[in-house]
Design a protein around this motif. Structure first.
Motif, mmCIF file in Angstrom:
data_model
loop_
_atom_site.group_PDB
_atom_site.id
_atom_site.type_symbol
_atom_site.label_atom_id
_atom_site.label_comp_id
_atom_site.label_asym_id
_atom_site.label_seq_id
_atom_site.Cartn_x
_atom_site.Cartn_y
_atom_site.Cartn_z
ATOM 1 N N GLY A 229 -49.055 -12.506 -7.808
ATOM 2 C CA GLY A 229 -50.259 -12.416 -8.633
ATOM 3 C C GLY A 229 -51.282 -13.430 -8.142
ATOM 4 N N ALA A 230 -52.543 -13.229 -8.454
ATOM 5 C CA ALA A 230 -53.597 -14.149 -8.005
ATOM 6 C C ALA A 230 -53.321 -15.551 -8.524
ATOM 7 N N GLN A 231 -53.562 -16.535 -7.682
ATOM 8 C CA GLN A 231 -53.334 -17.922 -8.087
ATOM 9 C C GLN A 231 -54.529 -18.406 -8.900
ATOM 10 N N LYS A 232 -54.261 -18.829 -10.116
ATOM 11 C CA LYS A 232 -55.313 -19.336 -10.988
ATOM 12 C C LYS A 232 -55.676 -20.751 -10.557
ATOM 13 N N ILE A 233 -56.940 -21.055 -10.635
ATOM 14 C CA ILE A 233 -57.450 -22.340 -10.195
ATOM 15 C C ILE A 233 -57.486 -23.301 -11.381
ATOM 16 N N VAL A 234 -56.872 -24.463 -11.190
ATOM 17 C CA VAL A 234 -56.891 -25.539 -12.175
ATOM 18 C C VAL A 234 -57.423 -26.772 -11.451
ATOM 19 N N TYR A 235 -58.587 -27.248 -11.875
ATOM 20 C CA TYR A 235 -59.213 -28.368 -11.181
ATOM 21 C C TYR A 235 -58.623 -29.698 -11.620
ATOM 22 N N ASP A 236 -58.353 -30.550 -10.621
ATOM 23 C CA ASP A 236 -57.881 -31.910 -10.862
ATOM 24 C C ASP A 236 -59.084 -32.807 -11.139
ATOM 25 N N SER A 237 -58.833 -34.078 -11.429
ATOM 26 C CA SER A 237 -59.916 -35.013 -11.739
ATOM 27 C C SER A 237 -60.880 -35.210 -10.573
ATOM 28 N N LEU B 169 -55.511 -21.045 5.787
ATOM 29 C CA LEU B 169 -56.231 -19.786 5.657
ATOM 30 C C LEU B 169 -56.371 -19.518 4.165
ATOM 31 N N LEU B 170 -57.534 -19.062 3.737
ATOM 32 C CA LEU B 170 -57.773 -18.861 2.315
ATOM 33 C C LEU B 170 -58.627 -17.624 2.083
ATOM 34 N N TYR B 171 -58.188 -16.759 1.176
ATOM 35 C CA TYR B 171 -58.963 -15.603 0.731
ATOM 36 C C TYR B 171 -59.252 -15.800 -0.755
ATOM 37 N N TRP B 172 -60.524 -15.803 -1.100
ATOM 38 C CA TRP B 172 -60.939 -15.919 -2.492
ATOM 39 C C TRP B 172 -61.118 -14.528 -3.092
ATOM 40 N N THR C 151 -56.369 -15.031 -3.487
ATOM 41 C CA THR C 151 -55.443 -13.910 -3.321
ATOM 42 C C THR C 151 -54.505 -14.099 -2.132
ATOM 43 N N LEU C 152 -54.877 -14.969 -1.193
ATOM 44 C CA LEU C 152 -54.029 -15.260 -0.044
ATOM 45 C C LEU C 152 -54.292 -16.688 0.393
ATOM 46 N N ALA C 153 -53.227 -17.411 0.684
ATOM 47 C CA ALA C 153 -53.367 -18.762 1.220
ATOM 48 C C ALA C 153 -52.211 -19.029 2.165
ATOM 49 N N GLU C 154 -52.522 -19.692 3.255
ATOM 50 C CA GLU C 154 -51.504 -20.171 4.183
ATOM 51 C C GLU C 154 -51.826 -21.621 4.497
ATOM 52 N N PHE C 155 -50.785 -22.421 4.652
ATOM 53 C CA PHE C 155 -50.931 -23.838 4.973
ATOM 54 C C PHE C 155 -49.838 -24.161 5.968
ATOM 55 N N LYS C 156 -50.231 -24.687 7.127
ATOM 56 C CA LYS C 156 -49.282 -24.924 8.211
ATOM 57 C C LYS C 156 -49.452 -26.335 8.757
ATOM 58 N N MET C 157 -48.321 -26.928 9.131
ATOM 59 C CA MET C 157 -48.332 -28.234 9.775
ATOM 60 C C MET C 157 -47.405 -28.171 10.975
ATOM 61 N N ALA C 158 -47.924 -28.572 12.129
ATOM 62 C CA ALA C 158 -47.118 -28.700 13.352
ATOM 63 C C ALA C 158 -47.191 -30.158 13.768
ATOM 64 N N ILE C 159 -46.048 -30.850 13.732
ATOM 65 C CA ILE C 159 -46.013 -32.284 14.051
ATOM 66 C C ILE C 159 -45.470 -32.459 15.460
ATOM 67 N N HIS C 160 -46.264 -33.066 16.307
ATOM 68 C CA HIS C 160 -45.832 -33.428 17.660
ATOM 69 C C HIS C 160 -45.107 -34.754 17.527
ATOM 70 N N THR C 161 -43.805 -34.740 17.728
ATOM 71 C CA THR C 161 -42.976 -35.879 17.387
ATOM 72 C C THR C 161 -42.792 -36.906 18.494
#
Length: 170
Positions: free
Chosen positions: A16-24, A79-82, A155-165
């Motif tokens: 389902g669509a992610q509802k937005i809740v704003y932080d401080s 990546l973000l789709y509103w 409606t869509l979000a991706e978050f990626k981290m690639a750590i060069h160690t």
């Protein structure tokens, strides 16, 4: 060159669509399910509900965190789709070290502010920075009409981290 990768995905078709809740700070920390059904990849357990000594269940705020498994130079991407919303005139995004103030302190970087376009609001973001175990990283967003924050669902979000160690420091 060894690389540790964490790739998270949220898709409204599954959750389902992610509802937005704003932080401080005026931003919403994007949340990601812990289940692999969202095409996530996390063999180093950087998106573990018990990471950082806590307990989490999607969609609480901690489900928006990646806890780096190694010290290193990281490439972050998102990546973000509103969902459509004619009220929004600008869209903001930022990567944040410790967005919930759980360890080191809130430290935002790479804040982007983009005007709404006539079509869909689809955005991708990249940034590079040093990361460390014990300091989580998150992706925060905001939709606005002037000074007013608008809770435009995503409606869509991706978050990626690639750590060069194997980064060598002088």
């Amino acid at each position: 060159m060894p690389v540790a990768v964490c790739s998270l995905k949220f898709e409204s078709a599954h959750s389902g669509a992610q509802k937005i809740v704003y932080d401080s700070d005026g931003y919403h920390l994007v949340r990601f399910p812990y289940a692999a059904a969202e095409e996530s990849y996390d063999p180093w357990k950087m998106h573990d509900p018990a990471a950082g000594g806590g307990a989490s269940k999607y969609p609480d705020a901690r489900s928006g965190l990646i806890w780096p498994s190694h010290d290193g130079w990281a490439t972050l991407s998102a990546l973000l789709y509103w969902a459509p919303d004619s009220r929004a005139t600008e869209y903001r995004a930022r990567f944040v070290r410790d967005p919930l103030n759980l360890s080191t302190r809130y430290d935002s970087t790479a804040t982007t502010d983009i005007s709404a376009t006539g079509g869909g609001q689809y955005r991708s973001y990249t940034w590079q920075m040093f990361v460390h175990p014990g300091t989580p990283v998150g992706f925060k967003i905001s939709a606005r009409a002037g000074d007013t924050k608008i809770a435009v669902p995503i409606t869509l979000a991706e978050f990626k981290m690639a750590i060069h160690t194997d980064v060598i420091r002088p």
